[in-house]
Design a protein around this motif. Structure first.
Motif, PDB file in Angstrom:
ATOM      1  N   PRO A   1      -3.624  40.806   8.445  1.00 30.50           N
ATOM      2  CA  PRO A   1      -3.833  42.187   8.883  1.00 30.50           C
ATOM      3  C   PRO A   1      -2.721  42.698   9.803  1.00 30.50           C
ATOM      4  O   PRO A   1      -2.527  43.906   9.923  1.00 30.50           O
ATOM      5  CB  PRO A   1      -5.146  42.112   9.668  1.00 30.50           C
ATOM      6  N   ASN A   2      -1.989  41.776  10.437  1.00 26.96           N
ATOM      7  CA  ASN A   2      -1.009  42.188  11.452  1.00 26.96           C
ATOM      8  C   ASN A   2       0.082  43.105  10.905  1.00 26.96           C
ATOM      9  O   ASN A   2       0.603  43.941  11.630  1.00 26.96           O
ATOM     10  CB  ASN A   2      -0.341  40.961  12.073  1.00 26.96           C
TER      11      ASN A   2
ATOM     12  N   CYS B   1      -0.193  45.376   8.680  1.00 35.53           N
ATOM     13  CA  CYS B   1      -0.759  46.631   8.171  1.00 35.53           C
ATOM     14  C   CYS B   1      -0.606  46.791   6.657  1.00 35.53           C
ATOM     15  O   CYS B   1       0.114  47.684   6.180  1.00 35.53           O
ATOM     16  CB  CYS B   1      -0.190  47.846   8.911  1.00 35.53           C
TER      17      CYS B   1
ATOM     18  N   GLY C   1      -6.231  44.094   5.776  1.00 36.85           N
ATOM     19  CA  GLY C   1      -6.471  42.674   6.035  1.00 36.85           C
ATOM     20  C   GLY C   1      -7.943  42.292   5.974  1.00 36.85           C
ATOM     21  O   GLY C   1      -8.309  41.159   6.300  1.00 36.85           O
ATOM     22  N   PHE C   2      -8.807  43.231   5.527  1.00 35.39           N
ATOM     23  CA  PHE C   2     -10.250  42.964   5.493  1.00 35.39           C
ATOM     24  C   PHE C   2     -10.704  42.319   4.180  1.00 35.39           C
ATOM     25  O   PHE C   2     -11.892  42.209   3.923  1.00 35.39           O
ATOM     26  CB  PHE C   2     -11.040  44.261   5.744  1.00 35.39           C
ATOM     27  N   GLY C   3      -9.731  41.916   3.360  1.00 36.74           N
ATOM     28  CA  GLY C   3     -10.064  41.267   2.096  1.00 36.74           C
ATOM     29  C   GLY C   3      -9.960  42.244   0.944  1.00 36.74           C
ATOM     30  O   GLY C   3     -10.461  43.355   1.023  1.00 36.74           O
TER      31      GLY C   3
ATOM     32  N   HIS D   1       2.171  49.927   5.646  1.00 34.64           N
ATOM     33  CA  HIS D   1       1.861  51.075   4.775  1.00 34.64           C
ATOM     34  C   HIS D   1       2.336  52.399   5.367  1.00 34.64           C
ATOM     35  O   HIS D   1       2.347  53.415   4.685  1.00 34.64           O
ATOM     36  CB  HIS D   1       0.368  51.112   4.431  1.00 34.64           C
TER      37      HIS D   1
ATOM     38  N   MET E   1     -21.545  47.909   0.587  1.00 38.44           N
ATOM     39  CA  MET E   1     -21.035  47.940   1.954  1.00 38.44           C
ATOM     40  C   MET E   1     -22.182  47.917   2.954  1.00 38.44           C
ATOM     41  O   MET E   1     -23.242  48.466   2.684  1.00 38.44           O
ATOM     42  CB  MET E   1     -20.200  49.204   2.149  1.00 38.44           C
TER      43      MET E   1
ATOM     44  N   ARG F   1     -19.889  47.431  10.112  1.00 41.17           N
ATOM     45  CA  ARG F   1     -19.128  48.655  10.399  1.00 41.17           C
ATOM     46  C   ARG F   1     -19.827  49.369  11.543  1.00 41.17           C
ATOM     47  O   ARG F   1     -21.052  49.531  11.529  1.00 41.17           O
ATOM     48  CB  ARG F   1     -19.062  49.532   9.159  1.00 41.17           C
TER      49      ARG F   1
ATOM     50  N   LYS G   1      -5.877  45.453  16.107  1.00 38.61           N
ATOM     51  CA  LYS G   1      -5.716  45.015  14.717  1.00 38.61           C
ATOM     52  C   LYS G   1      -5.093  43.630  14.720  1.00 38.61           C
ATOM     53  O   LYS G   1      -4.335  43.281  15.638  1.00 38.61           O
ATOM     54  CB  LYS G   1      -4.849  45.995  13.927  1.00 38.61           C
ATOM     55  N   GLY G   2      -5.424  42.844  13.726  1.00 39.35           N
ATOM     56  CA  GLY G   2      -4.784  41.535  13.555  1.00 39.35           C
ATOM     57  C   GLY G   2      -5.605  40.385  14.106  1.00 39.35           C
ATOM     58  O   GLY G   2      -6.598  40.576  14.814  1.00 39.35           O
TER      59      GLY G   2
ATOM     60  N   GLY H   1     -12.028  45.520  14.878  1.00 48.71           N
ATOM     61  CA  GLY H   1     -10.762  45.886  14.239  1.00 48.71           C
ATOM     62  C   GLY H   1     -10.807  47.336  13.811  1.00 48.71           C
ATOM     63  O   GLY H   1     -11.796  47.804  13.243  1.00 48.71           O
ATOM     64  N   ALA H   2      -9.743  48.055  14.137  1.00 45.80           N
ATOM     65  CA  ALA H   2      -9.547  49.385  13.553  1.00 45.80           C
ATOM     66  C   ALA H   2      -8.429  49.196  12.532  1.00 45.80           C
ATOM     67  O   ALA H   2      -7.710  48.206  12.574  1.00 45.80           O
ATOM     68  CB  ALA H   2      -9.146  50.387  14.625  1.00 45.80           C
ATOM     69  N   VAL H   3      -8.294  50.133  11.616  1.00 40.81           N
ATOM     70  CA  VAL H   3      -7.263  49.976  10.598  1.00 40.81           C
ATOM     71  C   VAL H   3      -5.919  50.403  11.173  1.00 40.81           C
ATOM     72  O   VAL H   3      -5.769  51.537  11.624  1.00 40.81           O
ATOM     73  CB  VAL H   3      -7.595  50.775   9.325  1.00 40.81           C
ATOM     74  N   GLY H   4      -4.965  49.476  11.181  1.00 42.22           N
ATOM     75  CA  GLY H   4      -3.638  49.774  11.696  1.00 42.22           C
ATOM     76  C   GLY H   4      -2.980  50.869  10.881  1.00 42.22           C
ATOM     77  O   GLY H   4      -3.179  50.965   9.673  1.00 42.22           O
TER      78      GLY H   4
ATOM     79  N   VAL I   1     -14.603  47.946  12.635  1.00 38.17           N
ATOM     80  CA  VAL I   1     -15.333  46.882  11.948  1.00 38.17           C
ATOM     81  C   VAL I   1     -15.371  45.697  12.912  1.00 38.17           C
ATOM     82  O   VAL I   1     -14.377  45.421  13.583  1.00 38.17           O
ATOM     83  CB  VAL I   1     -14.605  46.482  10.646  1.00 38.17           C
TER      84      VAL I   1
ATOM     85  N   VAL J   1     -14.646  42.307  13.790  1.00 37.98           N
ATOM     86  CA  VAL J   1     -13.801  41.249  13.219  1.00 37.98           C
ATOM     87  C   VAL J   1     -14.293  39.888  13.705  1.00 37.98           C
ATOM     88  O   VAL J   1     -14.637  39.021  12.914  1.00 37.98           O
ATOM     89  CB  VAL J   1     -12.322  41.464  13.577  1.00 37.98           C
TER      90      VAL J   1
ATOM     91  N   ALA K   1     -14.228  38.455  10.227  1.00 36.38           N
ATOM     92  CA  ALA K   1     -14.219  39.318   9.047  1.00 36.38           C
ATOM     93  C   ALA K   1     -12.905  39.247   8.272  1.00 36.38           C
ATOM     94  O   ALA K   1     -12.904  39.372   7.049  1.00 36.38           O
ATOM     95  CB  ALA K   1     -14.492  40.771   9.457  1.00 36.38           C
ATOM     96  N   TYR K   2     -11.782  39.046   8.952  1.00 36.25           N
ATOM     97  CA  TYR K   2     -10.507  38.950   8.231  1.00 36.25           C
ATOM     98  C   TYR K   2     -10.499  37.704   7.343  1.00 36.25           C
ATOM     99  O   TYR K   2     -10.191  37.762   6.157  1.00 36.25           O
ATOM    100  CB  TYR K   2      -9.327  38.849   9.204  1.00 36.25           C
TER     101      TYR K   2
ATOM    102  N   GLY L   1     -13.201  37.865   4.594  1.00 37.19           N
ATOM    103  CA  GLY L   1     -12.847  38.850   3.569  1.00 37.19           C
ATOM    104  C   GLY L   1     -11.728  38.343   2.681  1.00 37.19           C
ATOM    105  O   GLY L   1     -11.769  38.467   1.450  1.00 37.19           O
TER     106      GLY L   1
END
Lengths: 314, 192
Positions: free
Chosen positions: A214-215, A217, A274-276, A305, B1, B24, B105-106, B125-128, B165, B167, B175-176, B179
């Protein structure tokens, strides 16, 4: 200065050896190609505009590729994240705000035509000034520290990270990229043994993608450099991410490697954010260069991205 | 979901322990921002035995360094940064300051994941890269400490339904990793 009429080896005041060659005589008749003047101010203005534009606009080719990939994504969460990335890019463009708060290292690639003459200032300072103005007026984040250990922010995102090449012609081409630190930190380089071959290269790239997870992005563009020496290899990987998304490498060996690697990268399961999921990368771009008989350098430069680069020709 | 859960800050250990990796969550209330430089300074202040400028008990730290706000806007782009750089400080903050959650994130380190279990806290985690989108969920932003750090200063953000989410939960869930394992395609398996 070389004394008149002397050829051979002499020593200068710094005790370094100086080799004098016979004076070069132009073939007659001497044909002079006129130089084309480009003012440093034009370079500054152009870099400034490119900085602002690229940070508000995720690259169109990337967004088009992302849109095409949504249906390929198996994970519900993954598809939702991909739609959010598209929505994010739309908001940034419409409202004139950065798509990502990390507006990056400003990496500037300059191809200077050898019949092009820069007047009114020096090239590097003209570029730095463009970055300074663009990041200040465009309300972009300043992310550069003056020394890697002292870590004091330069407060205008300078210096730019400039790569200059002298090329044929009388044009000056400038490509500016905003390279986020999160993905840059997940980049890797290794000097493999030639016996490790293509399998060794693939293993190294896949390991880098998995470690990045996930790092970096995702969905990412994976830039891969193979060959050259240490620093050329790294630059190949970085230049690879500038290629239009999914355009195959001109060299058939590289193009084959790209297709095979993309398939393998998308089997890692990392997925969007990175959530699958099944879309970890939209493209793998490979650039290669001759190398030494004992070496097989490989470099991986991750592009998040938030793919932002723009170019202009003066 | 999974169904969407809602929490309002400050939140308790009991609430934190009710969340599971993969949930979530929409967060409303106050988030405090902090990243490398602010963490370093908090740790130094703690070590010197001096009072902290902010109370972190039952709060959530959001790892973010926003871009400058446009005139009239609350904040600039404000997505998460990589959390791993703050790992070294986290167990101490959970133990000594009662920090309850983090957004970033990460991946996190094993010591951080262990500390979440021990002290009953959560890593969200938020989406980077969603800096523009996430900024819309932020209602107000004011600097509350370390103004000299610029984008790294500690801000107090009021947020409405900030999407994250879970993590790493308080039970060792991730979750990473879960997933990724779910969607990892083994070539040999496919060939069989």
């Amino acid at each position: 200065m070389k004394p008149n009429g002397i050829e051979g080896v002499c020593y200068n005041v710094a005790r370094t050896k100086v080799i004098f060659l016979p004076e070069f005589r132009f073939p007659e008749p001497l044909s002079r190609i006129p130089m084309r003047d480009i003012h440093a101010q034009q370079i500054t203005d152009t870099v400034k505009q490119l900085c602002i534009d690229m940070c508000y606009h995720v690259s169109d080719d990337f967004l088009a590729a992302l849109e095409r990939a949504v249906e390929r994504e198996e994970s519900d969460t993954g598809r939702e994240i991909m739609r959010q990335i598209l929505e994010n890019a739309k908001i940034a463009k419409e409202e004139g705000i950065p798509a990502c708060q990390d507006t990056g290292y400003t990496v500037v690639f300059v191809d200077v035509g050898q019949e092009c003459h820069i007047v009114g200032g020096d090239l590097s300072e003209a570029i730095h000034e463009g970055v300074r103005q663009g990041y200040t007026e465009g309300l972009l984040r300043k992310s550069i520290v003056a020394h890697p250990l002292d870590r004091v922010n330069t407060r205008d995102n300078t210096p730019a990270f400039i790569h200059t090449r002298i090329v044929p012609g009388d044009r000056l081409k400038i490509t500016v990229a905003a390279k986020g630190g999160g993905s840059e930190n997940m980049s890797r380089l290794s000097m493999l043994k030639p016996s490790q071959g293509v399998e060794g290269v693939k293993e190294f790239v896949l390991q880098a993608v998995k470690e990045a997870g996930p790092n970096a992005c995702p969905p990412v563009i994976v830039g891969v450099g193979i060959g050259g020496d240490f620093e050329i290899c790294a630059e190949l990987a970085k230049r690879a991410i500038l290629r239009p998304v999914g355009e195959p490498a001109p060299n058939p060996t590289d193009a084959k490697l790209e297709a095979e690697l993309l398939d393998q990268v998308n089997r890692t399961g990392v997925g969007p954010g990175g959530f699958g999921g099944s879309v970890t990368a939209l493209a793998v771009h490979v650039e290669s260069f001759p190398t030494h008989i004992v070496s097989l350098p490989v470099a991986v430069n991750m592009q998040c991205h938030s793919t932002r680069h723009k170019e202009a020709e003066l | 979901m999974s169904e969407i859960k809602r929490i309002t800050t400050p939140f308790t250990e009991e609430q934190a322990r009710s969340l599971r990796a993969g949930d979530r969550v929409l967060i409303s209330g106050v988030l405090l921002t902090g990243r490398d430089a602010a963490h370093k300074r908090i740790a130094e202040t703690l070590k010197a035995g001096e009072p902290l400028p902010v109370d972190l008990r039952d709060q959530i730290i959001y790892y973010v360094g926003p871009s400058p706000a446009k005139p009239g806007a609350v904040i600039g782009a404000a997505g998460p940064t990589t959390s791993g750089r703050m790992d070294v400080y986290v167990p101490g903050f959970l133990r000594d300051l009662g920090l309850r959650g983090m957004i970033g994130k990460g991946y996190r380190s094993q010591p951080v994941r262990d500390a979440l279990q021990e002290y009953g806290a959560v890593y969200f985690g938020a989406v980077g890269g969603l800096g523009a989108l996430l900024s819309k969920r932020i209602q107000s932003a004011e600097v509350v400490a370390y103004e000299d750090l610029g984008p790294e200063a500690i801000y107090r953000l009021e947020v409405e339904e900030f999407p994250v989410v879970v993590v790493n939960d308080a039970y060792g869930g991730d979750a990473y990793r879960e997933g990724t394992a779910q969607y990892e395609a083994d070539e040999e398996e496919e060939a069989a």
